[in-house]
Every structure is written in C-alpha cells, then in structure tokens.
Motif scaffolding. Sequence first.
Motif, PDB file in Angstrom:
ATOM      1  N   TRP A  47       0.855  -1.184   0.000  1.00 14.16           N
ATOM      2  CA  TRP A  47       0.000   0.000   0.000  1.00 14.16           C
ATOM      3  C   TRP A  47       0.893   1.236   0.000  1.00 14.16           C
ATOM      4  CZ3 TRP A  47      -5.398  -0.096  -0.045  1.00 14.16           C
ATOM      5  CH2 TRP A  47      -5.988  -1.354   0.139  1.00 14.16           C
ATOM      6  N   VAL A  95       0.823   5.738   0.372  1.00 16.24           N
ATOM      7  CA  VAL A  95       0.158   7.022   0.576  1.00 16.24           C
ATOM      8  C   VAL A  95       1.154   8.130   0.266  1.00 16.24           C
ATOM      9  CG1 VAL A  95      -0.752   8.626   2.298  1.00 16.24           C
ATOM     10  CG2 VAL A  95      -1.566   6.274   2.254  1.00 16.24           C
ATOM     11  N   ARG A 128      -4.101   7.614  -1.822  1.00 14.77           N
ATOM     12  CA  ARG A 128      -3.797   6.266  -1.310  1.00 14.77           C
ATOM     13  C   ARG A 128      -3.984   5.263  -2.443  1.00 14.77           C
ATOM     14  NH1 ARG A 128      -7.685   2.723   1.342  1.00 14.77           N
ATOM     15  NH2 ARG A 128      -6.656   1.124   2.625  1.00 14.77           N
ATOM     16  N   PHE A 143      -2.689   7.233   9.577  1.00 14.31           N
ATOM     17  CA  PHE A 143      -2.818   6.113   8.647  1.00 14.31           C
ATOM     18  C   PHE A 143      -2.511   4.824   9.404  1.00 14.31           C
ATOM     19  CE2 PHE A 143      -1.858   9.811   6.030  1.00 14.31           C
ATOM     20  CZ  PHE A 143      -2.906   9.746   5.118  1.00 14.31           C
TER      21      PHE A 143
END
Length: 205
Positions: free
Chosen positions: A68, A70, A82, A131
């Motif tokens: 992932w 961001v 994101r 986050f």
Amino acid sequence: MPRGRYSLHDLHDHTPLGEEHFHCAPGPSGWRYVSQTTAPSGDHLGSLDLTLDELGRPIRLEIHARSWQVRGAALEGVTWVRNDPTGTHATEGNVRAHAFFGTSPAFLVATARLLRLTPDSAETRIRLVTFTDPVLAPRTVDQSWALVNSEAHATDSGPLIVDEYQVSDLATGDRHTVHLAGDVVLSAPGIELEHLESPPSPTPH
C-alpha cells in the motif's frame, strides 16, 4: 544527522512488532525523516519519507506498507492519495486537519515541531489524519498536547534538552507521556530507542 533504530511494540500486550531504522536532519526546507521498518523476522514491512517546512507543516509525505502507498502534503488542510497493492485503484482524501500522524516515531517529533510548545503554553488541541497499519487506512483523530517539563542533561557533547509531553486522545480520554530530545523520541508508548549514532538535532521553539 541523527541515525539510529527504534523497537516497536504492541500497546496492549507489548508483543514486538519490529524495528524502524531511521535517519533525520534539519534541511533547507525545515526537517526530513527517512526510515525503513522490518518485522521481528527481519522481513521488510515498509518505509516512510516525511519532509516538514520551517514551521513544522508537512510539505511531503510518502508511506509504503505491504504494497500500500500514501502520498500527501499540507494543502487546504491535509490532502493525500492512497494506492492499493494492485496499483489500479487510487483514492484521494482531504481533511481540515493540521498534519499527519501514524505509528512511526517521526510523527511525534513532527507534531512537537508544529506546535512549538513551551512549559508556559496552555494545553493545545490538534487535529491529525493518521494512517493505520497495515493497509494505511486514513482516520481523523483529535489530540491534546502539553509540554509539562523540559530538563537539561549533561552529556559528552554538551547539554541535552529532554522535553516531556502529555498527549491525550480526545475521543477515548487516553493520556500518555512522550519524551523527546530534539528530533529523537527517547520513549513513548510502544516505542523504545535502541540505538543512536549521533546526537539529536535541537527542536526549534
């Protein structure tokens, strides 16, 4: 340029979560922190690259965690994008908040640099976008910070100023203590400084 290693632990049962290897330094724009996080097994978990301006505002944020990602910055509050692990879905977000937050010790230093509290300052409320691990889901939190003590400790390289902050989560009422020396976290819930190669850089007040 401080360079070192933090160990990270679960806040509830103190299970080791891994280590964060970091370096940080003041720069032309303000302050920058770069780190790599590893699991207890040694596997790579993620990375962080955070740059603040001279007032402590986040002008560049990049977080990676288990594929992932961001990217964010202070823009009309804070704004971020994101991306999921496939790279096919990007979601944008914007919140009228002061800065970003997360599990990295960097965000404690960044918040302190933004607030620039003194022992005479009133307890100060701040809104942050955090986050959460491991998928970097955004969540808005309200905290209250107070600088309750600031002491000078003698070291081989001169006096080291250690600041003690009381940090409260305004949603849950949880209150905890954070000790900072310049741009290094000495202790905080779930965070222990295990190794430091050079003295901290002072925090501007």
